[in-house]
Design an enzyme around this catalytic site. Structure first.
Site, short mmCIF file in Angstrom:
data_model
loop_
_atom_site.label_atom_id
_atom_site.label_comp_id
_atom_site.label_asym_id
_atom_site.label_seq_id
_atom_site.Cartn_x
_atom_site.Cartn_y
_atom_site.Cartn_z
N LYS A 1 -14.09 3.44 1.56
CA LYS A 1 -13.89 4.87 1.87
C LYS A 1 -15.10 5.69 1.45
O LYS A 1 -15.75 5.40 0.44
CB LYS A 1 -12.65 5.40 1.15
CG LYS A 1 -11.42 4.50 1.30
CD LYS A 1 -10.17 5.07 0.67
CE LYS A 1 -9.06 4.02 0.63
NZ LYS A 1 -9.03 3.21 -0.59
N TYR B 1 -14.01 3.89 -6.45
CA TYR B 1 -13.36 2.96 -7.38
C TYR B 1 -14.39 2.22 -8.25
O TYR B 1 -14.04 1.62 -9.27
CB TYR B 1 -12.49 1.92 -6.66
CG TYR B 1 -11.35 2.48 -5.82
CD1 TYR B 1 -10.97 3.81 -5.90
CD2 TYR B 1 -10.64 1.65 -4.95
CE1 TYR B 1 -9.94 4.32 -5.12
CE2 TYR B 1 -9.60 2.16 -4.17
CZ TYR B 1 -9.26 3.48 -4.25
OH TYR B 1 -8.24 3.97 -3.47
N ASP C 1 -8.25 -3.36 0.06
CA ASP C 1 -8.50 -1.93 0.17
C ASP C 1 -9.25 -1.45 -1.07
O ASP C 1 -8.71 -1.46 -2.18
CB ASP C 1 -7.16 -1.18 0.30
CG ASP C 1 -7.37 0.32 0.50
OD1 ASP C 1 -7.45 0.74 1.66
OD2 ASP C 1 -7.46 1.04 -0.51
N HIS D 1 -12.13 9.71 2.60
CA HIS D 1 -11.16 9.53 1.51
C HIS D 1 -10.23 10.74 1.35
O HIS D 1 -9.03 10.59 1.16
CB HIS D 1 -11.93 9.25 0.21
CG HIS D 1 -11.15 8.48 -0.81
ND1 HIS D 1 -11.72 7.56 -1.65
CD2 HIS D 1 -9.84 8.49 -1.14
CE1 HIS D 1 -10.80 7.05 -2.44
NE2 HIS D 1 -9.64 7.61 -2.15
P1 NAD Z 1 1.10 1.31 -6.59
O1 NAD Z 1 2.26 2.10 -6.14
O2 NAD Z 1 0.69 0.07 -5.83
O3 NAD Z 1 1.35 1.01 -8.10
C1 NAD Z 1 0.60 0.11 -8.82
C2 NAD Z 1 1.31 -0.15 -10.14
O4 NAD Z 1 2.62 -0.65 -9.85
C3 NAD Z 1 0.59 -1.25 -10.88
O5 NAD Z 1 -0.33 -0.69 -11.78
C4 NAD Z 1 1.71 -1.96 -11.59
O6 NAD Z 1 1.89 -1.35 -12.84
C5 NAD Z 1 2.93 -1.68 -10.76
N1 NAD Z 1 3.38 -2.89 -10.01
C6 NAD Z 1 2.71 -3.57 -9.07
N2 NAD Z 1 3.44 -4.59 -8.60
C7 NAD Z 1 4.63 -4.54 -9.29
C8 NAD Z 1 5.79 -5.33 -9.26
N3 NAD Z 1 5.91 -6.37 -8.43
N4 NAD Z 1 6.80 -4.99 -10.10
C9 NAD Z 1 6.69 -3.95 -10.93
N5 NAD Z 1 5.62 -3.15 -10.99
C10 NAD Z 1 4.59 -3.45 -10.19
O7 NAD Z 1 -0.14 2.33 -6.68
P2 NAD Z 1 -1.66 2.33 -6.36
O8 NAD Z 1 -2.39 1.20 -6.97
O9 NAD Z 1 -2.12 3.68 -6.69
O10 NAD Z 1 -1.67 2.18 -4.76
C11 NAD Z 1 -2.00 0.98 -4.09
C12 NAD Z 1 -3.35 1.09 -3.48
O11 NAD Z 1 -3.45 2.25 -2.65
C13 NAD Z 1 -4.50 1.28 -4.48
O12 NAD Z 1 -4.82 0.14 -5.21
C14 NAD Z 1 -5.59 1.78 -3.57
O13 NAD Z 1 -6.15 0.70 -2.84
C15 NAD Z 1 -4.80 2.70 -2.63
N6 NAD Z 1 -4.85 4.12 -3.07
C16 NAD Z 1 -5.46 5.02 -2.25
C17 NAD Z 1 -5.54 6.36 -2.60
C18 NAD Z 1 -6.20 7.32 -1.67
O14 NAD Z 1 -6.42 8.49 -2.06
N7 NAD Z 1 -6.52 6.93 -0.47
C19 NAD Z 1 -5.00 6.81 -3.82
C20 NAD Z 1 -4.38 5.88 -4.65
C21 NAD Z 1 -4.30 4.55 -4.25
#
Ligand code: NAD
Length: 279
Positions: free
Chosen positions: A76, A51, A46, A109
């Site tokens: 997106k 990004y 994704d 998005h």
């Molecule tokens: P997330 O909830 O996946 O959090 C990521 C953070 O969690 C990492 O930086 C890391 O510090 C921690 N983490 C990851 N695996 C872990 C583990 N096993 N144990 C402990 N901590 C851990 O948040 P995200 O990255 O914002 O969301 C995931 C994906 O969603 C993004 O990479 C993106 O592709 C998507 N996203 C979309 C939007 C949107 O507006 N559509 C916004 C934000 C994110």
């Protein structure tokens, strides 16, 4: 390699329920991170134009040698490309950077409601799908009022709505709409982006102790059992491995209900922007 389940979208296509998200993965690190994710067994990536790392995703895909039909790639449309023919230009730019003829899923998005152009953006998405540049189309961060408007205008129901969703912020009005209209929910920020303390919450700790899984794995397992698509982000290989190692346990109905009850219900669990604020 993990056997990742697929969910059928409303257009008959299949999406792997677990993927890898690359929000905030720096452009120069993306090829390595996505290559590692593919090695570990992820097949669903994704990304988004905003990004700034689509080229890195494309480089990792090209270097992997994995057949195109084994991969599921989402990108997106960014907020400043909704008007006129901008969506057509934007999808071409994204495909060029990704090195692909088509993405599996293309999303609007954010609705940017103050600009009142999300219905037009959705009409353009339908054309992009019809020309074969995106196999499925959906939206992100759309509230029920936005979903109602785009469906009333076009009769095309988004295949997915990608929204902030985690145990402390469950957006039940949007998930209920999705369920009744056949839209699949993708949870972004599934782990609360590390900003919300999900891992010390009593229901998560109890389920982790009972299953022998980590708190992060319990939260991801909760998403999967709710039927949501999820793509946690990490740039560390150990966590990439941890976040895909979810398919040898099943949370009980009691464990699921205890985690369901974690949303304070007043919106205070939200960690990202609100869709009405981002324009
Ligand atoms: P997330 O909830 O996946 O959090 C990521 C953070 O969690 C990492 O930086 C890391 O510090 C921690 N983490 C990851 N695996 C872990 C583990 N096993 N144990 C402990 N901590 C851990 O948040 P995200 O990255 O914002 O969301 C995931 C994906 O969603 C993004 O990479 C993106 O592709 C998507 N996203 C979309 C939007 C949107 O507006 N559509 C916004 C934000 C994110």
């Amino acid at each position: 390699m993990a056997n990742i389940p697929h969910i059928e979208l409303n257009d008959g296509r299949l999406i792997p329920q677990l993927g890898y998200g690359v929000f905030k993965v720096p452009a120069e690190e993306t090829e390595r991170a996505v290559s590692e994710a593919l090695e570990v067994g992820y097949r669903h990536i994704d990304t988004a134009a905003i990004y700034g790392n689509e080229r890195g995703v494309g480089a990792a895909i090209a270097a992997s040698g994995i057949a195109r039909d084994e991969l599921f790639i989402t990108t997106k449309l960014w907020n400043d490309r909704h008007d006129g023919d901008q969506p057509d230009a934007a999808v071409s730019e994204s495909l060029d950077k990704l090195g692909l003829d088509a993405v599996d899923l293309y999303l609007v998005h954010w609705p940017t409601p103050a600009k009142d152009n999300f219905v037009h953006a959705w009409e353009k998405m339908i054309g992009i799908r019809d020309r074969g540049l995106a196999r499925s189309i959906g939206v992100s961060n759309h509230l029920v009022e936005h979903l109602e408007k785009i469906v009333a205008a076009t009769d095309v129901v988004p295949a997915v709505n990608q929204i902030e969703l985690h145990p402390a912020y469950q957006q039940r009005d949007i998930t209920a709409w999705a369920q009744s209209h056949g839209t699949v929910i993708e949870s972004w920020g599934p782990l609360g982006q590390g900003k919300y303390d999900l891992f010390d919450a009593a229901p998560v700790v109890a389920a982790a102790e009972a299953t022998g899984k980590s708190p992060a794995q319990v939260v991801l397992r909760w998403h999967l059992q709710k039927g949501y698509v999820v793509f946690p982000k990490s740039v560390r290989r150990a966590r990439l491995e941890e976040n895909i190692d979810l398919f040898d346990v099943e949370l009980t109905a009691e464990q699921m209900a205890a985690i369901d009850a974690m949303d304070p219900g007043d919106g205070s669990g939200r960690v990202g922007a609100h869709p009405t604020e981002l324009n």
